[in-house]
Design an enzyme around this catalytic site. Structure first.
Site, mmCIF file in Angstrom:
data_model
loop_
_atom_site.group_PDB
_atom_site.id
_atom_site.type_symbol
_atom_site.label_atom_id
_atom_site.label_comp_id
_atom_site.label_asym_id
_atom_site.label_seq_id
_atom_site.Cartn_x
_atom_site.Cartn_y
_atom_site.Cartn_z
ATOM 1 N N VAL A 277 1.416 21.958 -21.061
ATOM 2 C CA VAL A 277 1.871 21.144 -22.196
ATOM 3 C C VAL A 277 3.393 21.208 -22.188
ATOM 4 O O VAL A 277 3.975 22.284 -22.406
ATOM 5 C CB VAL A 277 1.289 21.688 -23.523
ATOM 6 N N LEU B 193 0.812 -1.229 0.000
ATOM 7 C CA LEU B 193 0.000 0.000 0.000
ATOM 8 C C LEU B 193 0.847 1.282 0.000
ATOM 9 O O LEU B 193 0.390 2.317 0.469
ATOM 10 C CB LEU B 193 -1.003 0.008 1.166
ATOM 11 N N PHE C 193 8.001 0.811 -7.995
ATOM 12 C CA PHE C 193 7.868 2.266 -8.092
ATOM 13 C C PHE C 193 7.995 2.616 -9.575
ATOM 14 O O PHE C 193 8.783 1.995 -10.295
ATOM 15 C CB PHE C 193 8.959 2.970 -7.283
ATOM 16 N N TYR D 54 14.446 4.422 -13.541
ATOM 17 C CA TYR D 54 13.227 3.607 -13.593
ATOM 18 C C TYR D 54 13.311 2.602 -14.746
ATOM 19 O O TYR D 54 13.147 1.396 -14.556
ATOM 20 C CB TYR D 54 11.990 4.502 -13.745
ATOM 21 N N GLY E 199 -0.563 2.166 -3.566
ATOM 22 C CA GLY E 199 -1.887 1.600 -3.855
ATOM 23 C C GLY E 199 -2.865 1.867 -2.720
ATOM 24 O O GLY E 199 -2.527 2.487 -1.714
ATOM 25 N N PHE F 173 3.281 -6.771 -10.525
ATOM 26 C CA PHE F 173 3.097 -5.346 -10.825
ATOM 27 C C PHE F 173 3.810 -4.449 -9.817
ATOM 28 O O PHE F 173 4.001 -3.269 -10.085
ATOM 29 C CB PHE F 173 1.599 -4.974 -10.787
ATOM 30 N N ALA F 174 4.098 -4.981 -8.614
ATOM 31 C CA ALA F 174 4.605 -4.133 -7.532
ATOM 32 C C ALA F 174 5.926 -3.484 -7.929
ATOM 33 O O ALA F 174 6.891 -4.171 -8.252
ATOM 34 C CB ALA F 174 4.795 -4.968 -6.274
ATOM 35 N N THR G 74 8.204 -2.131 -19.404
ATOM 36 C CA THR G 74 7.794 -0.789 -19.856
ATOM 37 C C THR G 74 8.510 -0.353 -21.127
ATOM 38 O O THR G 74 9.646 -0.795 -21.391
ATOM 39 C CB THR G 74 8.086 0.249 -18.735
#
Ligand SMILES: NC(=O)c1ccc[n+]([C@@H]2O[C@H](COP(=O)([O-])OP(=O)(O)OC[C@H]3O[C@@H](n4cnc5c(N)ncnc54)[C@H](O)[C@@H]3O)[C@@H](O)[C@H]2O)c1
Ligand SMILES: O=c1ccn([C@@H]2O[C@H](COP(=O)(O)OP(=O)(O)O[C@H]3O[C@H](CO)[C@H](O)[C@H](O)[C@H]3O)[C@@H](O)[C@H]2O)c(=O)[nH]1
Length: 320
Positions: free
Chosen positions: A203, A35, A74, A139, A38, A71-72, A115
């Protein structure tokens, strides 16, 4: 055939939608989530919930699981530049602990959230999986490192795995939708402007070499993405690591997204031009041929107005 699956990060945006799809397909789902980003309400009713950390995965992973959907992580590109250690620890360290626990327990099937950020600045668009991987952020580098770890685990220990390289996930599925705090993604931010919760959308750059000067992205509906995960579970074969991009193969500019939000919501959306955001490639569009050929996947919700409309309904539900 129905099975029992561990969903790490199942209280987050994508994990909750996939968990709900697994339940609807008749599977038993256990969500493991600490959490940090999440929400407890994100865990679908019908799923069991463990509030815990993937770095302690050995406590909960046992031989009763048929597989893991992981999925866990950052996932804030900007934060990862400022605090790379946080990303190595959670994304790489956490996955190492999870893979170890799966190996010990004999759980042989994995679907991993990779990703488009693993590619970095593309040399070719649409981007195929064979494109060079040169991430421009910690990342992206952490996700690429995990992809390499998984390949080793498949080769050395017989894991059957699929890495799904998502492009820009958007939209919602019923009561499960995007809820990041702070929010950094374009569509939810533009919807907040339409709701009157923000004054204007910034933008980030209008001098890119694109048709209207703003960045182009490949937006994929989260429910189409979820369907690919169920197909990936079936496709995972012992000793093999498949890597598939997930996108629609269509690019939309930031201005097109803003205009679509105006049309779908009927609300004004003021925009201001802001400087480019560091590390943003001009165009990111997927070649999803591998997902079509190897998973038998085809997206059925590629229309941008439909994606925005589902996200808008979710945003409005939460506001009421
Ligand atoms: N949303 C996107 O556009 C997108 C694009 C490409 C890849 N991804 C990847 O998809 C996955 C899900 O993304 P999301 O947008 O749903 O993010 P999210 O932040 O909504 O969900 C991630 C979930 O993982 C949990 N978590 C994080 N670290 C944990 C740990 N150590 N132990 C247990 N739980 C932990 C969080 O609490 C959260 O519920 C991530 O791995 C992300 O990198 C997302
Ligand atoms: O307020 C905003 C927010 C975003 N943008 C622009 O909108 C586009 C989409 O930005 P998002 O932040 O919504 O998404 P990204 O393309 O940056 O990120 C996505 O793709 C990345 C790969 O590069 C990672 O996978 C990441 O997790 C995923 O959300 C970008 O050109 C960005 O510059 C704006 O102009 N204004």
């Amino acid at each position: 055939m129905s099975g029992k699956y561990l969903v790490t990060g199942g209280a987050g945006y994508v994990g909750s939608v996939v968990a709900q799809h697994l339940i609807e397909a008749g599977h038993e789902v256990v969500v493991l989530d600490n959490l940090t980003t999440g929400f407890r309400e994100g865990v679908p009713e019908g799923a069991s919930f463990i509030e815990g950390d993937i770095r302690d995965a050995a406590k909960w992973v046992d031989s009763t699981f048929d597989g893991v959907l992981h999925f866990a992580a950052f996932s804030q590109v900007g934060e990862s530049v400022a605090k790379p250690e946080k990303y190595w620890d959670n994304n790489v360290g956490g996955t190492m602990a999870l893979l170890g626990a799966m190996r010990e327990a004999g759980v042989r099937r994995l679907v991993f959230s990779s990703t488009a950020a693993t590619y970095g600045e593309p040399r070719q668009v649409p981007i195929p999986e064979s494109a060079p991987t040169s991430p421009t952020s910690p990342y992206g580098a952490s996700k690429l490192a995990v992809d390499h770890m998984i390949t080793g685990e498949a080769t050395a220990h017989g894991l059957g795995a699929v890495s799904l390289r998502y492009f820009n996930v958007a939209g919602a599925y019923g009561r499960y939708g995007e809820r990041h705090d702070p929010e950094s993604h374009l569509i939810p931010l533009v919807l907040q402007v339409a709701q009157g919760r923000r004054e204007a959308i910034s933008v980030y750059g209008d001098d890119y070499p694109t048709l209207d000067g703003t960045c182009v992205r490949d937006y994929i509906h989260v429910a189409d993405l979820a369907e690919a995960h169920l197909l990936a579970l079936e496709a995972a074969a012992p000793g093999e690591h498949l890597i598939c991009n997930l996108g629609n193969g269509n690019g939309f500019s930031v201005r097109e997204v803003v205009e679509t939000v105006r049309r779908v919501t009927g609300h004004p959306v003021p925009e201001v031009v802001a400087p480019r955001r560091e590390g943003d490639p001009a165009v990111l569009v997927a070649s999803a041929d591998a997902a079509r050929e190897k998973l038998g996947w085809s997206p059925s919700r590629a229309d941008l107005a439909g994606i925005v409309s589902d996200a808008w309904q979710f945003t409005q539900q939460r506001a009421n």
